[in-house]
Every structure is written in structure tokens, then in C-alpha cells.
Design a protein around this motif. Structure first.
Motif, PDB file in Angstrom:
ATOM      1  N   LEU A  16     -10.238  12.310   1.664  1.00 22.54           N
ATOM      2  CA  LEU A  16     -11.090  11.346   2.327  1.00 22.54           C
ATOM      3  C   LEU A  16     -11.400  10.109   1.451  1.00 22.54           C
ATOM      4  O   LEU A  16     -11.567   9.037   1.715  1.00 22.54           O
ATOM      5  CB  LEU A  16     -12.455  12.173   2.221  1.00 22.54           C
ATOM      6  CG  LEU A  16     -12.758  13.212   3.442  1.00 22.54           C
ATOM      7  CD1 LEU A  16     -13.983  13.637   3.404  1.00 22.54           C
ATOM      8  CD2 LEU A  16     -12.247  12.674   4.598  1.00 22.54           C
ATOM      9  N   GLY A  17     -11.169  10.183   0.029  1.00 24.49           N
ATOM     10  CA  GLY A  17     -11.469   9.134  -0.772  1.00 24.49           C
ATOM     11  C   GLY A  17     -10.303   8.125  -0.811  1.00 24.49           C
ATOM     12  O   GLY A  17     -10.390   7.162  -1.513  1.00 24.49           O
ATOM     13  N   THR A  18      -8.960   8.561  -0.390  1.00 29.37           N
ATOM     14  CA  THR A  18      -8.075   7.659  -0.315  1.00 29.37           C
ATOM     15  C   THR A  18      -8.019   6.460   0.499  1.00 29.37           C
ATOM     16  O   THR A  18      -7.608   5.251   0.288  1.00 29.37           O
ATOM     17  CB  THR A  18      -6.567   8.366  -0.156  1.00 29.37           C
ATOM     18  OG1 THR A  18      -6.919   8.833   1.110  1.00 29.37           O
ATOM     19  CG2 THR A  18      -6.641   9.457  -1.083  1.00 29.37           C
ATOM     20  N   GLY A  19      -8.491   6.420   1.639  1.00 29.42           N
ATOM     21  CA  GLY A  19      -8.832   5.377   2.590  1.00 29.42           C
ATOM     22  C   GLY A  19      -7.567   5.126   3.321  1.00 29.42           C
ATOM     23  O   GLY A  19      -7.314   4.099   4.073  1.00 29.42           O
ATOM     24  N   ALA A  20      -6.681   6.201   3.096  1.00 33.80           N
ATOM     25  CA  ALA A  20      -5.208   6.023   3.624  1.00 33.80           C
ATOM     26  C   ALA A  20      -5.303   6.279   5.097  1.00 33.80           C
ATOM     27  O   ALA A  20      -5.924   7.106   5.708  1.00 33.80           O
ATOM     28  CB  ALA A  20      -4.144   6.914   2.999  1.00 33.80           C
ATOM     29  N   CYS A  21      -4.600   5.374   5.811  1.00 37.82           N
ATOM     30  CA  CYS A  21      -4.522   5.703   7.253  1.00 37.82           C
ATOM     31  C   CYS A  21      -3.145   6.087   7.769  1.00 37.82           C
ATOM     32  O   CYS A  21      -2.922   6.236   9.009  1.00 37.82           O
ATOM     33  CB  CYS A  21      -4.819   4.321   8.229  1.00 37.82           C
ATOM     34  SG  CYS A  21      -3.840   2.740   7.668  1.00 37.82           S
ATOM     35  N   THR A  22      -1.967   6.021   6.948  1.00 37.95           N
ATOM     36  CA  THR A  22      -0.731   6.507   7.289  1.00 37.95           C
ATOM     37  C   THR A  22      -0.510   7.965   7.246  1.00 37.95           C
ATOM     38  O   THR A  22      -0.958   8.551   6.208  1.00 37.95           O
ATOM     39  CB  THR A  22       0.271   5.794   6.292  1.00 37.95           C
ATOM     40  OG1 THR A  22       0.185   4.460   6.318  1.00 37.95           O
ATOM     41  CG2 THR A  22       1.518   6.241   6.510  1.00 37.95           C
ATOM     42  N   VAL A  23      -0.243   8.697   8.434  1.00 40.29           N
ATOM     43  CA  VAL A  23      -0.191  10.220   8.424  1.00 40.29           C
ATOM     44  C   VAL A  23       1.415  10.465   8.464  1.00 40.29           C
ATOM     45  O   VAL A  23       2.296   9.879   9.185  1.00 40.29           O
ATOM     46  CB  VAL A  23      -0.642  10.574   9.915  1.00 40.29           C
ATOM     47  CG1 VAL A  23      -0.548  12.054   9.930  1.00 40.29           C
ATOM     48  CG2 VAL A  23      -2.240  10.312   9.676  1.00 40.29           C
ATOM     49  N   PRO A  24       1.852  11.160   7.515  1.00 37.61           N
ATOM     50  CA  PRO A  24       3.397  11.455   7.288  1.00 37.61           C
ATOM     51  C   PRO A  24       3.796  12.169   8.656  1.00 37.61           C
ATOM     52  O   PRO A  24       3.135  12.748   9.143  1.00 37.61           O
ATOM     53  CB  PRO A  24       3.468  12.370   6.160  1.00 37.61           C
ATOM     54  CG  PRO A  24       2.053  12.894   5.792  1.00 37.61           C
ATOM     55  CD  PRO A  24       1.101  12.037   6.366  1.00 37.61           C
ATOM     56  N   ASP A  25       5.083  11.963   8.861  1.00 38.47           N
ATOM     57  CA  ASP A  25       5.613  12.765   9.796  1.00 38.47           C
ATOM     58  C   ASP A  25       5.613  14.331   9.725  1.00 38.47           C
ATOM     59  O   ASP A  25       5.435  14.759   8.703  1.00 38.47           O
ATOM     60  CB  ASP A  25       7.082  12.447  10.112  1.00 38.47           C
ATOM     61  CG  ASP A  25       7.539  10.982  10.286  1.00 38.47           C
ATOM     62  OD1 ASP A  25       6.459  10.317  11.027  1.00 38.47           O
ATOM     63  OD2 ASP A  25       8.463  10.299  10.225  1.00 38.47           O
ATOM     64  N   ALA A  26       5.022  14.790  10.809  1.00 36.99           N
ATOM     65  CA  ALA A  26       4.999  16.482  10.672  1.00 36.99           C
ATOM     66  C   ALA A  26       6.400  16.933  10.649  1.00 36.99           C
ATOM     67  O   ALA A  26       7.394  16.432  11.113  1.00 36.99           O
ATOM     68  CB  ALA A  26       4.289  16.927  12.029  1.00 36.99           C
ATOM     69  N   PRO A  27       6.392  17.938   9.563  1.00 37.86           N
ATOM     70  CA  PRO A  27       7.706  18.672   9.294  1.00 37.86           C
ATOM     71  C   PRO A  27       8.202  19.347  10.636  1.00 37.86           C
ATOM     72  O   PRO A  27       7.403  19.785  11.536  1.00 37.86           O
ATOM     73  CB  PRO A  27       7.298  19.717   8.424  1.00 37.86           C
ATOM     74  CG  PRO A  27       6.133  19.541   7.776  1.00 37.86           C
ATOM     75  CD  PRO A  27       5.323  18.660   8.799  1.00 37.86           C
ATOM     76  N   VAL A  28       9.433  19.279  10.691  1.00 39.50           N
ATOM     77  CA  VAL A  28      10.112  19.914  11.922  1.00 39.50           C
ATOM     78  C   VAL A  28      10.261  21.609  11.850  1.00 39.50           C
ATOM     79  O   VAL A  28      10.341  21.855  10.869  1.00 39.50           O
ATOM     80  CB  VAL A  28      11.854  19.586  11.973  1.00 39.50           C
ATOM     81  CG1 VAL A  28      12.395  20.247  13.165  1.00 39.50           C
ATOM     82  CG2 VAL A  28      11.774  17.765  12.276  1.00 39.50           C
ATOM     83  N   ALA A  29       9.608  22.155  12.864  1.00 39.45           N
ATOM     84  CA  ALA A  29       9.638  23.524  13.017  1.00 39.45           C
ATOM     85  C   ALA A  29       9.591  24.017  14.221  1.00 39.45           C
ATOM     86  O   ALA A  29       9.167  23.307  15.417  1.00 39.45           O
ATOM     87  CB  ALA A  29       8.408  24.280  12.289  1.00 39.45           C
TER      88      ALA A  29
END
Length: 389
Positions: A16-29
Motif C-alpha cells: 500500500l505504501g508504494t503508491g504504484a498503480c502499475t499491475v504486472p501481467d498475470a502469469p500464464v496458467a
């Protein structure tokens, strides 16, 4: 080590503290046996054609034998689906680092075709010189196409052969006999899926290909020509390529989806214990493929839990050598699909996940000792996390 509750709040706070809004691509499965999502129609068609060949029971008139291990790929790769593993081990032999090619190579091919039996040729036996006679658990093949598509420079960037950072981990890339980077096989000896399949056809099914146009011997003695009426090579490279594409386009296995918030928290705690013990230093959680003309392989994240490098596992794990691997060196085993495995460790010697961890030596000794020192609760979180993969 911090308590689970303390670690949980620190983990949540860090996110929560990063303030990052970029969500990495979900791993393929995907579910076991399914193709990679997003494949082109051409790739999907080759996947299905390759699956039929992978599951096909070969007959002697199609090229099986005359000496062989099994008559179909799914004899060793069928749990939980085609492309998986099997409790049936692959018997091998060697004398130290000598694969005893003079005695037919290091794979024991006990089965014979009826025509070979009629010729009075005895079954292959372990050479007297063989000091090593391990039985290896077949590897799962899910997700290998994504692993093949990880750029070489990504794998090489993880190397630290001289342990410059002083963490006790000194992984190095496997190499083929001709010096190419090898990312497949327990000894990091195979560079591509096509090569993996090509070699398996001749050594395990006795089916000759343009790459391997000569039949295997029995303990180094050629089989009688009349015992093998099928012209060599018995299959063409298109057939080899279709089987390879089935393997290439098999999706990685999806991990367990937590049914409750409590289980989700347990798995998060367990993964954090995994990282705190230093397991992720070799079992790298994710790697990403490079640009690829096939959409199903193009810049995808795979949660494989392996750096694809060779590591020293200690003298107690020592066994066969590889072209560039000492007896105690193994390519980091990928942990994806762990919950579907019929056995643990390369030779199935571990009866469960805890024992598998405790059998780690060499570069894994520090993490092993840290695991051994864990309390019951912490250990339970870790094992439950691993059992969800």
C-alpha cells in the motif's frame, strides 16, 4: 524471524505504501493438459496433431524398438494429464561421469519387440562396470514452451558462478556438448524442445529420426538387421516437430485458487516464509518471455520458480553427470505444478515436501537449516504454500 501477523502487516504496508498503480501481467496458467491461451490457429492445430502423436501407442511396424523403454510418450508423462509425470521411473546407468556409450549409453532399454525376441536376443542388462544405477522420475512438460522463449540474456543475468554477492549461491548456466546455452533437462543439457523430443524418440521408443538414423544397440551390440524391418529413419522431422509443438504449447499448470480469505492469507504468509528462507535465490518466482511471432509465447510471464541455472546440491544428492554439470549439480527444479507431482526430487527419494526440503545440501544447505529451525506454525505456512503451486 518475525511472527506471521507482523510479517503480514509489513507485507500489506509495503504494497500500500508504494503508491504504484502499475499491475504486472498475470502469469500464464491453465488447467492440466490445456494449450497456452492466445495461440494462433496454426499453433493450436499443431498442438492437437502433436497431442495425438504424443498419446499414440507405436507398433514395431511403425518403428518402435527393436529395443525400447516404453511404446508411447504418455507411459512416462500422463499424471495428471498428457505432458505430466509418472511414478514409473526411467532407469539409467553410468560409471562416474562416463555414460558407458560402449555399452549402449546410459538409458536402460529393457523391452524388446516380438521379432527381436524371436531372434533370441536377450534383454539389455546393467553393465558390470556401472557404479551408478539411478531411477529418475520423469519431468513434467507443462510450460516448457514459455521456458524456451525466455531470452538467453535474462538467464545469463542470473548467473553468479563466483558468488560475488556472498550469499552462498553460485548458479551458472548449463551448456550443451557444443557449448550452447541449455535450459532444459535436470542437468541443464538440452537447448530446445525439438532436441528434447528428438532424443527421446530414439532413446526411449527406439524410433529413428533424420537426426538419429541408426538403431540403438543392446549393451553396445548392434541388433540383427532382420529384427528391424522398418526403413530408417522411421519418422520424419515433421513428425518430430509436431510432437515438439504439443510440448511447446502446453500451458503451465494453474496454482490453487484460495477458496477463503483465510487460505489466501495462509498462502501469502507461506510465500513470504519461502522468500525469507532464501529459497527464491534459486527458485526464482517469475521469468518473462521475449518478443515472439507466436502470440501465445509473446512477452508472457511464467511463474515457474526456477532460475534455470545449475546449482550444487551437495554430495548426498550426487548422481549422474551432464555435459557441463558435475554429479552434484542440478538445474533448479521448477516448482510450478508441484501439487500434481507423483514424487519429489529427481529420483523420487522424498516421501513429502518437508523431506524434499531437508534433502537439499550444498548451496541449498542454509535454507534447509533455516527450514529445520522453523516452528510448527511457520513450517505449516510454507508447506501449505508449496502444496498450492
Amino acid at each position: 524471524m518475525k511472527s506471521p501477523a507482523t510479517r503480514w502487516f509489513l507485507l500489506v504496508g509495503a504494497v500500500l505504501g508504494t503508491g504504484a498503480c502499475t499491475v504486472p501481467d498475470a502469469p500464464v496458467a491453465a488447467e492440466p493438459g490445456n494449450p497456452l491461451p492466445g495461440l494462433s490457429p496454426e499453433a493450436l492445430a499443431r498442438f492437437e496433431d502433436g497431442r495425438a502423436l504424443f498419446e499414440h501407442g507405436w507398433a514395431p511396424e511403425e518403428g518402435l524398438g527393436p529395443t525400447y523403454v516404453q511404446d508411447r510418450c504418455t507411459s512416462c508423462h500422463d499424471i495428471p494429464t498428457s505432458g505430466g509425470s509418472s511414478p514409473e521411473g526411467l532407469p539409467k546407468f553410468a560409471m562416474g561421469c562416463d555414460p558407458l556409450d560402449v555399452h549402449g549409453g546410459d538409458i536402460m532399454q529393457r523391452q524388446r519387440t516380438p521379432l527381436l525376441i524371436e531372434q533370441g536376443v536377450p534383454a539389455e542388462t546393467f553393465p558390470a562396470e556401472a557404479t551408478l544405477r539411478p531411477t529418475l522420475v520423469p519431468s513434467m512438460l507443462y510450460g516448457l514452451g514459455l521456458i524456451e522463449a525466455v531470452p538467453e540474456d535474462v538467464i545469463l543475468s542470473l548467473e553468479d558462478p563466483d558468488d560475488r554477492n556472498g550469499d552462498g549461491i553460485s548458479g551458472r548456466a548449463g551448456r550443451t556438448e557444443d557449448g550452447r546455452l541449455a535450459r532444459l533437462g535436470r542437468k541443464g543439457a538440452v537447448a530446445s524442445i525439438l532436441e528434447l523430443v528428438d532424443a527421446a524418440l530414439i532413446t526411449e521408443l527406439g524410433i529413428t529420426t533424420p537426426t538419429y538414423p541408426e538403431e540403438e544397440t543392446i549393451n553396445g551390440v548392434p541388433v540383427p538387421p532382420e529384427s528391424d524391418p522398418t526403413p530408417d529413419p522411421e519418422v520424419d522431422m515433421e513428425t518430430v516437430g509436431l510432437i515438439a509443438d504439443f510440448v511447446r504449447y502446453l500451458a503451465p499448470l494453474a496454482p490453487e485458487v484460495p477458496a477463503t480469505d483465510a487460505l489466501r492469507d495462509t498462502l501469502l504468509w507461506g510465500e513470504h516464509v519461502f522468500e525469507e528462507l532464501g529459497c527464491a535465490a534459486c527458485h526464482t518466482p517469475t521469468l518473462t518471455t521475449g518478443p515472439n511471432s507466436e502470440p501465445g509465447l509473446d512477452r508472457k510471464t511464467v511463474r515457474l520458480f526456477s532460475d534455470l541455472l545449475l546449482h550444487d546440491m551437495g554430495s548426498e544428492a550426487a548422481g549422474l553427470c551432464g555435459p557441463n554439470a558435475l554429479p552434484s549439480e542440478f538445474r533448479t527444479e521448477k516448482l510450478m505444478g508441484l501439487r500434481h507431482r507423483p514424487a519429489y526430487m529427481h529420483d523420487g527419494r522424498a516421501s513429502g515436501l518437508s523431506q524434499a526440503i531437508l534433502l537439499h545440501g550444498g548451496e541449498g544447505a542454509a535454507s534447509r537449516d533455516a527450514f529445520d529451525a522453523l516452528g510448527v506454525v511457520e513450517r505449516g505456512y510454507l508447506i501449505r504454500f508449496l502444496a498450492s503451486l
